[in-house]
Enzyme design. Structure first.
Site, PDB file in Angstrom:
ATOM      1  NE  ARG A 126      -4.254  -1.872   1.822  1.00 25.22           N
ATOM      2  CZ  ARG A 126      -4.233  -2.895   2.553  1.00 25.22           C
ATOM      3  NH1 ARG A 126      -3.243  -3.145   3.434  1.00 25.22           N
ATOM      4  NH2 ARG A 126      -5.336  -3.905   2.472  1.00 25.22           N
ATOM      5  CE  LYS A 148       1.630  14.645 -14.544  1.00 26.00           C
ATOM      6  NZ  LYS A 148       1.551  15.199 -16.084  1.00 26.00           N
ATOM      7  CD  GLU A 190      10.329  17.083 -21.794  1.00 29.42           C
ATOM      8  OE1 GLU A 190       9.799  18.048 -21.389  1.00 29.42           O
ATOM      9  OE2 GLU A 190       9.733  16.266 -22.372  1.00 29.42           O
ATOM     10  CE  LYS A 231       7.684  17.654 -13.404  1.00 28.99           C
ATOM     11  NZ  LYS A 231       7.878  16.733 -14.135  1.00 28.99           N
ATOM     12  CD  GLU A 241      -1.411  17.609 -16.203  1.00 33.61           C
ATOM     13  OE1 GLU A 241      -0.155  17.183 -15.786  1.00 33.61           O
ATOM     14  OE2 GLU A 241      -1.772  17.897 -17.368  1.00 33.61           O
ATOM     15  NE  ARG A 245       3.023  17.587 -12.657  1.00 35.40           N
ATOM     16  CZ  ARG A 245       3.579  16.736 -11.865  1.00 35.40           C
ATOM     17  NH1 ARG A 245       3.170  16.672 -10.657  1.00 35.40           N
ATOM     18  NH2 ARG A 245       4.307  15.689 -12.360  1.00 35.40           N
ATOM     19  CG  ASN A 249       1.101  18.574 -20.448  1.00 32.27           C
ATOM     20  OD1 ASN A 249       1.995  17.794 -19.816  1.00 32.27           O
ATOM     21  ND2 ASN A 249      -0.086  18.379 -19.717  1.00 32.27           N
ATOM     22  CG  HIS A 252       4.804  17.285 -23.755  1.00 27.35           C
ATOM     23  ND1 HIS A 252       5.515  18.250 -23.804  1.00 27.35           N
ATOM     24  CD2 HIS A 252       5.358  16.383 -23.280  1.00 27.35           C
ATOM     25  CE1 HIS A 252       6.484  18.054 -22.964  1.00 27.35           C
ATOM     26  NE2 HIS A 252       6.481  16.834 -22.762  1.00 27.35           N
ATOM     27  CG  HIS A 256       2.178  13.061 -26.442  1.00 26.65           C
ATOM     28  ND1 HIS A 256       1.456  13.353 -25.356  1.00 26.65           N
ATOM     29  CD2 HIS A 256       3.585  12.479 -25.812  1.00 26.65           C
ATOM     30  CE1 HIS A 256       2.466  13.398 -24.128  1.00 26.65           C
ATOM     31  NE2 HIS A 256       3.471  12.846 -24.499  1.00 26.65           N
ATOM     32  CG  HIS A 271       8.864  12.382 -24.913  1.00 30.70           C
ATOM     33  ND1 HIS A 271       7.768  12.334 -25.275  1.00 30.70           N
ATOM     34  CD2 HIS A 271       9.266  13.266 -24.206  1.00 30.70           C
ATOM     35  CE1 HIS A 271       7.339  13.203 -24.456  1.00 30.70           C
ATOM     36  NE2 HIS A 271       8.250  13.604 -23.645  1.00 30.70           N
TER      37      HIS A 271
HETATM   38  N1  GLY Z   1       6.184  15.612 -17.301  1.00 25.37           N
HETATM   39  C1  GLY Z   1       5.042  16.616 -17.050  1.00 25.37           C
HETATM   40  C2  GLY Z   1       4.570  16.424 -15.655  1.00 25.37           C
HETATM   41  O1  GLY Z   1       5.516  16.139 -14.728  1.00 25.37           O
HETATM   42  O2  GLY Z   1       3.554  17.073 -15.377  1.00 25.37           O
END
Ligand code: GLY
Length: 373
Positions: A126, A148, A190, A231, A241, A245, A249, A252, A256, A271
């Site tokens: 858990r 994430k 990035e 970040k 997000e 946040r 993107n 992206h 993508h 990427h």
């Molecule tokens: N890579 C995008 C984020 O961490 O929100």
């Protein structure tokens, strides 16, 4: 403060706050970090076969020297390891190693390993604590920070996962020396992204000193630290997000779609390259909507080209996508509500914002001009 880390930052999330240590040789700090998080704790290193072959012994030697018990789970390199089957295997192996809740998982590798290991850590018993030791530039400036975690599903990328913050991020720049040049450059996209979303001074500094970054000069550490700082600020303001946040993107959605079109064939497009073309398209599209000047578009293009990143859809080798193909990926990626999409647009370098009302037809018209079909 320790003698190795040249930069120590904090992701401020209350009780779940954690440090990001950045520098050359900071891996040596790991026993101290483990001692603080879990005295006497055991560790499971989750990595991939390439990183394990290149750097695994160095990491294990650091743990052995400090008498820290460890096991290693090395998955196949590549996106295919972010699957249910590999995830199940990793979880079962962690349990068979008899890890207790106070023990630690170490995510050691690039973005795939970080996402997979973090997700496994989020569910085993858990929720276990984990330390991120990213070895690619992309993972060092983006995916290792912010919690994430996840795997891919048959319905799309990163659709299964959890927000599970690491307890520590240890960024040792020495790992970057063995990174293939193309991977380094793709990770740099990035870095540029942070300048473009909200830090125009940083973008200017990158334009001025990018050669130093690619030559492993002091600006490399500064650029990684500033990226992580950006970040950390964004994640602290909007961990899950709900709004800000999403700025991360930038580029992206287009990126993508291009990756989807190439079926994630890394020989044609990785990427970060998709993000570079995507950021370029986001600026051009913003210019078409009279939001950002041509001068800004050109500044972005000049810089991306200067470091050798692709900037046009036509830079992808082989067959070219149709507008319909790209739009089908874009509409899958984004919720379309009454013909409207959410996009990250920009008013200029460092002035990205979230636009909730972009007309799908406008995007298609723009792509038609870019592709010329
Ligand atoms: N890579 C995008 C984020 O961490 O929100």
């Amino acid at each position: 403060m320790n003698e190795h880390a040249n930069h120590t930052l904090t992701v401020g999330l209350g009780e779940r706050s954690y440090p990001i240590e950045i520098g050359h040789g900071v891996l040596e700090r790991l026993p101290h970090i483990i001692g603080e998080l879990s005295e006497g704790g055991r560790t499971a290193i989750i990595t991939d076969e390439n990183v394990n072959a290149q750097h695994g012994d160095v990491l294990r030697a650091v743990l052995d020297k400090a008498g820290i018990e460890h096991c290693t789970l090395a998955v196949a390199p590549g996106e295919a390891s972010k699957s249910w089957s590999v995830f199940q295997q990793v979880v079962e192996e962690l349990l068979s190693f008899r890890l207790e809740r106070q023990d630690l998982v170490i995510a050691f590798g690039g973005g795939v390993v970080g996402d997979l290991a973090g997700f496994a850590a989020s569910v085993v018993r858990r929720g276990m604590r984990f330390v991120q030791i990213p070895t690619s530039l992309l993972a060092q400036v983006d995916s290792s920070v912010g919690g994430k975690t996840g795997i891919n599903s048959a319905s799309g990328k990163n659709l299964v996962g959890a927000f599970h913050q690491p307890s520590h991020v240890l960024i040792d720049l020495d790992f970057l020396r063995s990174l293939p040049a193309r991977e380094f450059r793709a990770g740099y996209a990035e870095v540029v992204k942070y300048g473009l979303i909200g830090y125009s001074d940083f973008f200017d500094a990158l334009c001025e000193k990018h050669e130093e970054i690619f030559a492993f000069g002091p600006m490399l550490e500064t650029a990684i630290a500033q990226s992580c700082q950006a970040k950390a600020e964004i994640v602290a303001a909007d961990e899950t997000e709900k709004n800000k946040r999403a700025l991360l993107n930038l580029g992206h959605t287009f990126g993508h779609a291009l990756e989807g079109f190439t079926s994630y064939d890394g020989k044609r497009l990785v990427h970060g390259e998709g993000v570079a073309i995507g950021m370029m398209l986001a600026h051009q599209f913003s210019n078409r909507l009279n939001l950002c000047s041509m001068d800004d578009v050109q500044r972005v293009e000049t810089h991306l080209k200067a470091v050798g990143l692709p900037t046009r859809i036509q830079d992808i080798p082989g067959e070219q996508p149709s507008v319909e193909t790209l739009m089908s990926f874009i509409e899958q990626d984004k919720k379309v509500s009454r013909g409207r999409l959410t996009f990250i647009l920009t008013k200029g370098v460092g002035q990205a914002y979230i636009a909730n009302d972009v007309q799908a037809a406008e995007v298609a018209g723009f792509l038609k001009d870019k592709i010329g079909s």
